[in-house]
Design a protein around this motif. Structure first.
Motif, mmCIF file in Angstrom:
data_model
loop_
_atom_site.group_PDB
_atom_site.id
_atom_site.type_symbol
_atom_site.label_atom_id
_atom_site.label_comp_id
_atom_site.label_asym_id
_atom_site.label_seq_id
_atom_site.Cartn_x
_atom_site.Cartn_y
_atom_site.Cartn_z
ATOM 1 N N LEU A 151 34.733 33.873 44.432
ATOM 2 C CA LEU A 151 35.396 32.690 43.967
ATOM 3 C C LEU A 151 35.800 32.449 42.545
ATOM 4 C CD1 LEU A 151 36.635 29.829 44.954
ATOM 5 C CD2 LEU A 151 34.248 29.012 44.456
ATOM 6 N N GLY A 152 34.538 32.890 41.762
ATOM 7 C CA GLY A 152 34.849 32.798 40.262
ATOM 8 C C GLY A 152 35.565 34.003 39.700
ATOM 9 N N LEU A 153 35.482 34.906 40.442
ATOM 10 C CA LEU A 153 36.207 36.416 39.919
ATOM 11 C C LEU A 153 37.751 36.162 40.433
ATOM 12 C CD1 LEU A 153 34.947 39.844 39.393
ATOM 13 C CD2 LEU A 153 36.788 39.481 41.045
ATOM 14 N N ASN A 154 38.035 35.779 41.667
ATOM 15 C CA ASN A 154 39.251 35.697 42.118
ATOM 16 C C ASN A 154 40.224 34.715 41.475
ATOM 17 O OD1 ASN A 154 41.201 37.016 44.233
ATOM 18 N ND2 ASN A 154 41.118 35.016 44.852
ATOM 19 N N LEU B 167 44.177 33.287 35.301
ATOM 20 C CA LEU B 167 44.394 33.818 33.962
ATOM 21 C C LEU B 167 45.530 34.984 33.604
ATOM 22 C CD1 LEU B 167 42.804 32.667 31.332
ATOM 23 C CD2 LEU B 167 41.474 34.649 31.375
ATOM 24 N N THR B 168 45.587 35.590 34.778
ATOM 25 C CA THR B 168 46.604 36.772 34.534
ATOM 26 C C THR B 168 48.102 36.048 34.571
ATOM 27 O OG1 THR B 168 46.571 36.984 37.011
ATOM 28 C CG2 THR B 168 45.401 38.582 35.633
ATOM 29 N N LEU C 275 43.050 45.090 36.693
ATOM 30 C CA LEU C 275 43.029 46.154 37.699
ATOM 31 C C LEU C 275 41.873 46.781 37.991
ATOM 32 C CD1 LEU C 275 45.437 47.073 39.799
ATOM 33 C CD2 LEU C 275 45.621 49.065 38.375
ATOM 34 N N LEU C 276 41.182 47.083 36.785
ATOM 35 C CA LEU C 276 39.818 47.647 36.880
ATOM 36 C C LEU C 276 38.795 46.819 37.396
ATOM 37 C CD1 LEU C 276 39.932 49.660 33.345
ATOM 38 C CD2 LEU C 276 39.867 50.679 35.768
ATOM 39 N N ILE C 277 38.735 45.467 36.940
ATOM 40 C CA ILE C 277 37.926 44.535 37.603
ATOM 41 C C ILE C 277 37.800 44.258 38.950
ATOM 42 C CG2 ILE C 277 37.319 42.063 37.378
ATOM 43 C CD1 ILE C 277 38.208 41.890 34.720
ATOM 44 N N ILE C 278 39.098 44.462 39.800
ATOM 45 C CA ILE C 278 39.353 44.190 40.971
ATOM 46 C C ILE C 278 38.951 45.545 41.613
ATOM 47 C CG2 ILE C 278 41.202 44.355 42.868
ATOM 48 C CD1 ILE C 278 42.927 42.505 40.838
ATOM 49 N N ALA C 279 39.024 46.783 41.096
ATOM 50 C CA ALA C 279 38.902 48.029 41.749
ATOM 51 C C ALA C 279 37.218 47.911 41.770
ATOM 52 C CB ALA C 279 39.324 49.144 40.912
ATOM 53 N N LEU D 27 47.842 39.565 44.965
ATOM 54 C CA LEU D 27 47.601 38.060 44.635
ATOM 55 C C LEU D 27 47.814 37.881 43.343
ATOM 56 C CD1 LEU D 27 47.445 35.242 45.884
ATOM 57 C CD2 LEU D 27 44.870 35.489 45.555
ATOM 58 N N SER D 28 46.851 38.688 42.427
ATOM 59 C CA SER D 28 46.643 38.275 41.011
ATOM 60 C C SER D 28 47.914 38.761 40.408
ATOM 61 C CB SER D 28 45.750 39.373 40.533
ATOM 62 O OG SER D 28 44.393 38.859 40.867
ATOM 63 N N PHE D 29 48.406 39.996 40.840
ATOM 64 C CA PHE D 29 49.723 40.628 39.884
ATOM 65 C C PHE D 29 51.163 39.702 40.373
ATOM 66 C CE2 PHE D 29 46.689 43.717 38.976
ATOM 67 C CZ PHE D 29 47.211 43.994 37.595
#
Length: 294
Positions: A145-148, A154-155, A243-247, A271-273
């Protein structure tokens, strides 16, 4: 025994030596992990450790060679356990055992004892599935939840502000303020949510996991804006960090939860991008038509 040894060609002998080395290495790793636990978990890990040592002795009967454990693998698993927990470490080792099983299946016609080893390896997997009950895994949904939310919000914010303001330090500062405020908001929301739903998770711990994941993500995303004077270079750097965080996180979850890395990674990245792309456009229009460039 001599007949069997005569059938072992050079390539197969190397494979057996590799298996022997793997079993010896895993014996030590499981032994180290067993010392870090108590009760049932320690007993199971200790039993598996002894099984691995016995398997290594079986292969030694064929190779007539004593092998040393892979010290780099031991160090890797030790550090992995320290950083990411026992469950993640065990799952990685389980993946290696599954690969070993495929090799054992090919050896069965030549090495009858491999059948017993294969059966025991399967038992190991079953035991490992229900072995560890780590607190952090109970709060995976809170971390997600927090990370996503941080990634998506923020992106998009950084992308929009970059085109609207075109000033690296101002964008970084605005992102920091926005991120910290949002992390507190998300942590409070998670606390109230868990308290009202009365789940197994402790509301305060859940909020802390959510808030911490959010703050860490914020720091990694805004850092480039303070490290370089070019807002566009900083934005590209920040997106690469996202991208690195997601990976990284997707890989962690896919291992401990045995889920599809590709599917989860694709969903989170898209979703982020996707939000960032929309914000690019909004920020560009703000810069061009509203005259907000600094």
């Amino acid at each position: 025994m001599n007949d069997l040894n005569s059938k072992l060609d050079e390539r197969l002998m190397k494979a057996v030596l590799k298996a022997q080395k793997t079993e010896t290495t895993e014996y030590i790793v499981y032994k180290k992990l067993a010392k870090k636990h108590r009760g049932k978990n320690a007993d199971i890990l200790g039993r598996i450790s002894q099984d691995e040592a016995r398997h290594a002795l079986v292969w030694e009967k064929y190779t007539k060679t004593k092998v040393r454990p892979n010290r780099l693998s031991i160090l890797f698993y030790t550090l992995t356990n320290l950083l990411f927990g026992t469950t993640f470490t065990l799952k990685l080792m389980e993946i290696n055992e599954e690969r070993a099983q495929k090799k054992y299946e090919h050896w069965l016609t030549l090495l009858p004892e491999a059948q017993k080893i294969l059966q025991e390896e399967e038992e190991h997997e079953q035991a490992l599935l229900d072995l560890i009950d780590e607190e952090r895994l109970k709060y995976t949904s809170s971390i997600v939840l927090g990370l996503n939310d941080a990634l998506v919000e923020l992106t998009g914010t950084l992308a929009g502000l970059t085109f609207a303001l075109a000033n690296s330090k101002v964008v970084g500062l605005a992102g920091l303020i926005t991120g910290i405020a949002a992390s507190l908001s998300m942590a409070a929301s998670e606390y109230l949510s868990q308290k009202s739903e009365k789940t197994e998770k402790h509301p305060l711990k859940a909020s802390m996991y959510t808030g911490t994941a959010y703050v860490i993500t914020v720091m990694l995303l805004i850092f480039p804006f303070f490290a370089t004077s070019s807002p566009y270079t900083a934005l590209i750097w920040s997106m690469a960090n996202a991208l690195l965080i997601i990976a990284f996180f997707t890989f962690f979850v896919s291992v401990v939860k045995s889920t599809s890395f590709k599917l989860m990674f694709t969903e989170m990245a898209a979703l982020s991008f996707g939000v960032a792309a929309v914000s690019f456009v909004i920020g560009s229009f703000a810069n061009r038509f509203l005259g907000t460039s600094l």
